[in-house]
Structure formats: C-alpha cells, structure tokens
Design a protein around this motif. Structure first.
Motif, PDB file in Angstrom:
ATOM      1  N   GLU A 298     -27.608   2.761   4.192  1.00 21.71           N
ATOM      2  CA  GLU A 298     -26.858   1.579   3.342  1.00 21.71           C
ATOM      3  C   GLU A 298     -25.622   2.068   2.931  1.00 21.71           C
ATOM      4  O   GLU A 298     -25.107   2.056   1.592  1.00 21.71           O
ATOM      5  CB  GLU A 298     -27.373   0.840   2.171  1.00 21.71           C
ATOM      6  N   PRO A 299     -24.800   2.432   3.808  1.00 23.63           N
ATOM      7  CA  PRO A 299     -23.371   3.070   3.365  1.00 23.63           C
ATOM      8  C   PRO A 299     -22.690   2.116   2.739  1.00 23.63           C
ATOM      9  O   PRO A 299     -22.719   0.917   2.955  1.00 23.63           O
ATOM     10  CB  PRO A 299     -22.690   3.521   4.757  1.00 23.63           C
ATOM     11  N   MET A 300     -21.665   2.734   1.631  1.00 22.63           N
ATOM     12  CA  MET A 300     -20.719   1.843   1.133  1.00 22.63           C
ATOM     13  C   MET A 300     -19.459   1.682   1.828  1.00 22.63           C
ATOM     14  O   MET A 300     -19.215   2.383   2.896  1.00 22.63           O
ATOM     15  CB  MET A 300     -20.648   2.186  -0.414  1.00 22.63           C
ATOM     16  N   GLU A 301     -18.536   0.821   1.319  1.00 22.39           N
ATOM     17  CA  GLU A 301     -17.220   0.467   1.985  1.00 22.39           C
ATOM     18  C   GLU A 301     -16.530   1.711   1.838  1.00 22.39           C
ATOM     19  O   GLU A 301     -16.318   2.210   0.517  1.00 22.39           O
ATOM     20  CB  GLU A 301     -16.815  -0.812   1.564  1.00 22.39           C
ATOM     21  N   ARG A 302     -15.549   2.304   2.675  1.00 16.48           N
ATOM     22  CA  ARG A 302     -14.721   3.121   2.553  1.00 16.48           C
ATOM     23  C   ARG A 302     -13.630   2.954   1.855  1.00 16.48           C
ATOM     24  O   ARG A 302     -12.932   1.868   1.561  1.00 16.48           O
ATOM     25  CB  ARG A 302     -14.179   3.588   3.765  1.00 16.48           C
ATOM     26  N   GLU A 303     -13.332   4.021   0.678  1.00 13.77           N
ATOM     27  CA  GLU A 303     -11.998   3.681  -0.118  1.00 13.77           C
ATOM     28  C   GLU A 303     -10.700   3.983   0.614  1.00 13.77           C
ATOM     29  O   GLU A 303     -10.912   4.885   1.618  1.00 13.77           O
ATOM     30  CB  GLU A 303     -12.219   4.469  -1.417  1.00 13.77           C
ATOM     31  N   SER A 304      -9.612   3.367   0.212  1.00 17.38           N
ATOM     32  CA  SER A 304      -8.616   3.377   0.751  1.00 17.38           C
ATOM     33  C   SER A 304      -7.306   3.739  -0.077  1.00 17.38           C
ATOM     34  O   SER A 304      -7.727   3.553  -1.619  1.00 17.38           O
ATOM     35  CB  SER A 304      -8.098   2.542   1.748  1.00 17.38           C
ATOM     36  N   SER A 305      -6.261   4.029   0.326  1.00 19.62           N
ATOM     37  CA  SER A 305      -5.062   4.198  -0.779  1.00 19.62           C
ATOM     38  C   SER A 305      -4.388   2.864  -1.212  1.00 19.62           C
ATOM     39  O   SER A 305      -4.018   2.201  -0.246  1.00 19.62           O
ATOM     40  CB  SER A 305      -3.987   4.906  -0.071  1.00 19.62           C
ATOM     41  N   GLN A 306      -4.586   2.710  -2.718  1.00 19.89           N
ATOM     42  CA  GLN A 306      -3.725   1.472  -2.895  1.00 19.89           C
ATOM     43  C   GLN A 306      -2.291   1.674  -2.996  1.00 19.89           C
ATOM     44  O   GLN A 306      -1.389   0.793  -2.691  1.00 19.89           O
ATOM     45  CB  GLN A 306      -4.184   1.062  -4.547  1.00 19.89           C
ATOM     46  N   LEU A 307      -1.765   2.900  -3.338  1.00 20.67           N
ATOM     47  CA  LEU A 307      -0.276   3.232  -3.444  1.00 20.67           C
ATOM     48  C   LEU A 307       0.422   2.786  -2.210  1.00 20.67           C
ATOM     49  O   LEU A 307       1.328   2.245  -1.928  1.00 20.67           O
ATOM     50  CB  LEU A 307      -0.125   4.722  -3.998  1.00 20.67           C
ATOM     51  N   LEU A 308      -0.363   3.574  -0.949  1.00 21.98           N
ATOM     52  CA  LEU A 308       0.257   3.518   0.274  1.00 21.98           C
ATOM     53  C   LEU A 308       0.227   1.986   0.770  1.00 21.98           C
ATOM     54  O   LEU A 308       1.083   1.594   1.542  1.00 21.98           O
ATOM     55  CB  LEU A 308      -0.445   4.371   1.190  1.00 21.98           C
ATOM     56  N   SER A 309      -0.896   1.277   0.256  1.00 24.24           N
ATOM     57  CA  SER A 309      -0.977  -0.001   0.665  1.00 24.24           C
ATOM     58  C   SER A 309       0.343  -0.712   0.176  1.00 24.24           C
ATOM     59  O   SER A 309       0.765  -1.880   0.952  1.00 24.24           O
ATOM     60  CB  SER A 309      -2.396  -0.589   0.282  1.00 24.24           C
ATOM     61  N   LYS A 310       0.248  -0.518  -1.112  1.00 23.16           N
ATOM     62  CA  LYS A 310       1.852  -1.271  -1.872  1.00 23.16           C
ATOM     63  C   LYS A 310       2.879  -0.877  -0.962  1.00 23.16           C
ATOM     64  O   LYS A 310       3.830  -1.688  -0.927  1.00 23.16           O
ATOM     65  CB  LYS A 310       1.636  -1.004  -3.488  1.00 23.16           C
ATOM     66  N   VAL A 311       3.221   0.268  -0.839  1.00 22.80           N
ATOM     67  CA  VAL A 311       4.362   0.727   0.057  1.00 22.80           C
ATOM     68  C   VAL A 311       4.540   0.067   1.254  1.00 22.80           C
ATOM     69  O   VAL A 311       5.827  -0.509   1.704  1.00 22.80           O
ATOM     70  CB  VAL A 311       4.434   2.300   0.220  1.00 22.80           C
ATOM     71  N   LEU A 312       3.250   0.066   2.076  1.00 22.65           N
ATOM     72  CA  LEU A 312       3.553  -0.619   3.387  1.00 22.65           C
ATOM     73  C   LEU A 312       3.774  -2.078   3.190  1.00 22.65           C
ATOM     74  O   LEU A 312       4.400  -2.689   4.094  1.00 22.65           O
ATOM     75  CB  LEU A 312       2.310  -0.394   4.098  1.00 22.65           C
ATOM     76  N   GLU A 313       3.230  -2.769   2.380  1.00 20.18           N
ATOM     77  CA  GLU A 313       3.352  -4.257   2.016  1.00 20.18           C
ATOM     78  C   GLU A 313       4.717  -4.558   1.553  1.00 20.18           C
ATOM     79  O   GLU A 313       5.353  -5.551   2.379  1.00 20.18           O
ATOM     80  CB  GLU A 313       2.428  -4.612   0.642  1.00 20.18           C
ATOM     81  N   PHE A 314       5.466  -3.795   0.616  1.00 19.75           N
ATOM     82  CA  PHE A 314       6.627  -4.020   0.357  1.00 19.75           C
ATOM     83  C   PHE A 314       7.751  -3.782   1.506  1.00 19.75           C
ATOM     84  O   PHE A 314       8.464  -4.570   1.966  1.00 19.75           O
ATOM     85  CB  PHE A 314       7.381  -2.934  -0.819  1.00 19.75           C
TER      86      PHE A 314
END
Length: 369
Positions: A298-314
């Motif tokens: 029952e693997p959990m969802e993988r974590e990712s970078s919030q900071l990089l996500s925000k940079v790429l969104e901007f």
C-alpha cells in the motif's frame, strides 16, 4: 569562439559514468587522446567535439564555458552506502550535485529563497537531537505531512537524483554555506522520506565533519538512521499510538499514519522495546515472505518539491520554462528534469497567490508553508 575548457569534457564524461577507454573506443581514438583532451595538452577537432557532445548528451556550447563546474570534495558529501559504491557511481552522483548547485544559483539570482538556519546538535544523541529539532521547529510529536516541503521551508535545497545513480539512496552536502539534499526518486516514497530525515540528521549533527571534509564511518551512518527514525516517529507518540496487536495488518495501517515503511515502523517499535524479540523476528520473517522488505505494501504518494514547483509555475506565467534554465546553463533539458523531480505543467502548484512580491526590479519572494 573561445577556447575549449578541458575540465568540461571530464565533467561530462564523469556525469555519464563513462571511462576514458569507453569514450576513446566510441570516438575511434586512443585513450591517450582523451587524456590529452582533458588535460588541455591537445584540443579535439570540431568533428570530434561534436561527437563527444552527442555521445555524452551535452550541448557543444557547454565545453566552451570558461567557468569550471563546482566540485564536491571527497569527504564533503554524506553517502549512505559508500562501501557498496564504485568510484564511478560516486563521482556521477557528485557531478549531478554540481549541476544542482548551478540550477540553484540560477533560481537564487531571480527569486528570494528561504535562508537556512540549521542548529548544530552535534553534542546530542540522535534521539535527543531529533526531539530537540522538532521542538525548535514547532512540530510537536505529530506526523510530518511532507518531509521535502519541511526541509525547503527551513532553507534546505532539495533536488532529485537522476536514474544514472539509482544505486545511491541519497546524499547531502554544504556548499557556499547552503545545505543541499539530493534524493533518489527511484526508491519508494516511504524510503525517500526516511532518506530525507537521515540526511537532515547529518546536516544538524555532523556539521563539523561535513564542512571540513572529514571522513565518516559506519557509526555516523547508524546514528543518522537513529535520528531519522526518532524524527519521523517520536518516541512518546509512537508508544502512545501503539497498535492493539503487532500484526502486519495493524502495522500496515499505522505506517500510513507516520508515513514510513513497514520495516522501519516494526524496527522502531522493537527498538523502543514495545514488542518481544520473538514477535519481532516473526514479523521480519513474515515481511520477507511477502516481499515487503523490497516492495512496500500500500505505497504512499511520492513527495515532490514545493519550491521548484512554485518556481516553474512563476516561469510558466512569464511564458518561460526549464528550457530557459537549460539554455542559460548550456545544458540539455533532460539534465534539468532529472534534478527537479521531473515536474510537469500538470504537477506544479497553481493559483494566483503561489508567489507574492516581486515588484519591478525585485525578485519574487517564495513563501513555503
């Protein structure tokens, strides 16, 4: 065009984990020729350089960059399984780290990122250090929802590792006063969270040895594991929330609560003497029989970078993207993807208030919560 920087040829070859002999064979030249290219004793012909770029998957412009890529000293980085790593694997991972530094420099030149302010807890035991850091960060004894987001909010730069270094669990390093953690996303999400906590343990407990390039032994790795277990599963809460019975069914249920692997949770309860050795041995046998030591149930969802996500969104809002980062660093986009959790347009954080600030002439401020 400026002269070729021979060190860039070495960097690209090491990054792709190619030996001099292997590159020489593919180019149809002698190993001595490669040696000469990398020392600057001779310069490859334009056609040869074009083939080197193609084979190692670097733009030709990369080899003309005058500034040498950052280097990580032999003992500056903390690797979990150094004894099982070849020199080529280690150097490949360190070269990935160097590219991570360049990506971070690119981002920091355009955005105000959280400043790192990590305490030195080297005088405390792993268990006490973990409890102390939780208290300093106001985490209490509750489960940590997202380790990557937590680390980034504390000024730690977190990058993903490329597939070429799948043998490496994770490593951390201090560079120009900034802490970096590199996580292998080929591992399970639960394992990656533990790796992140493990590297955090090195950053706060092994400050002197890391910043002064001192070698580290198995005991230091054992203590970083103990720190990670205590940080993710605080003693008081783990004991208070003890399952009705130590069976796989209950442990699988409880592992979701803490966000750790089944093996790590069972080991933690055993370390805290909440179960008998007989019960623990039987659980280990049952977990091995079901393949749970290598494949997480029952693997959990993988974590990712919030900071990089925000940079790429901007950047997306400005009609820019990773291709601009790659072009600026004179690298291919796949190099950027490999270190930024392979984030896509669909996976980045959206919304009008992702990044605030950033008036004319000022870089935007990233707010991580």
């Amino acid at each position: 065009m400026s002269d070729i920087n021979p060190s860039q040829i070495t960097f690209a070859r090491v990054r792709r984990r190619w030996s001099k002999a292997q590159l020489a064979k593919e180019l149809g030249v002698s190993s001595r020729s490669i040696q000469n290219y990398e020392t600057g004793a001779s310069t490859p012909e334009p056609e040869t350089l074009a083939k080197i770029a193609q084979l190692l998957n670097f733009p030709q412009q990369f080899f003309f960059i005058e500034e040498t890529m950052p280097t990580i000293g032999e003992h500056a980085a903390s690797f979990r399984k150094l004894s099982k790593m070849t020199e080529a694997m280690k150097n490949c991972a360190l070269s990935a780290g160097a590219i991570g530094y360049k990506i971070n420099e690119w981002i920091e030149s355009r955005f105000n990122l959280p400043e790192a302010n990590l305490p030195d807890l080297s005088d405390l035991s792993p268990e006490v250090a973990a409890a102390t850091l939780r208290r300093m960060w106001g985490l209490g004894n509750a489960p940590i929802p997202n380790m990557v987001h937590l680390l980034e909010s504390k000024g730690i730069r977190v990058f993903s590792l490329a597939e070429e270094v799948r043998e490496v669990d994770a490593f951390c390093v201090w560079y120009e006063g900034k802490p970096f953690i590199f996580l292998n996303t080929m591992k399970s999400a639960e394992r990656s969270r533990f790796d992140a906590a493990h590297e955090l343990g090195h950053l706060v407990r092994d400050v002197y040895s890391m910043q002064h390039g001192k070698s580290r032994g198995p005991e230091m790795e054992h203590e970083a594991n103990a720190f990670a277990a205590a940080f993710l599963m605080p003693e008081v809460s783990v004991i208070t929330h003890k399952p009705p019975a130590f069976t796989l069914k209950y442990l699988i249920e409880y592992k979701h609560f803490w966000g750790v692997s089944l093996v790590a949770l069972a080991y933690r309860y055993n370390t805290l003497k909440q179960m008998s050795e007989w019960t623990y041995r039987n659980l280990c046998i049952e977990m091995a029989r079901n393949g749970y030591r290598t494949n997480e149930p029952e693997p959990m969802e993988r974590e990712s970078s919030q900071l990089l996500s925000k940079v790429l969104e901007f950047l997306h809002l400005k009609k820019l993207g990773r291709s601009q980062i790659a072009e600026s660093l004179m690298m291919n986009v796949d190099q950027i993807n490999a270190l930024t959790f392979k984030l896509t347009r669909l996976s980045v954080v959206s919304g009008e208030n992702v990044i605030s600030g950033g008036g004319r002439g000022k870089p935007p401020k990233l707010h991580l919560v």
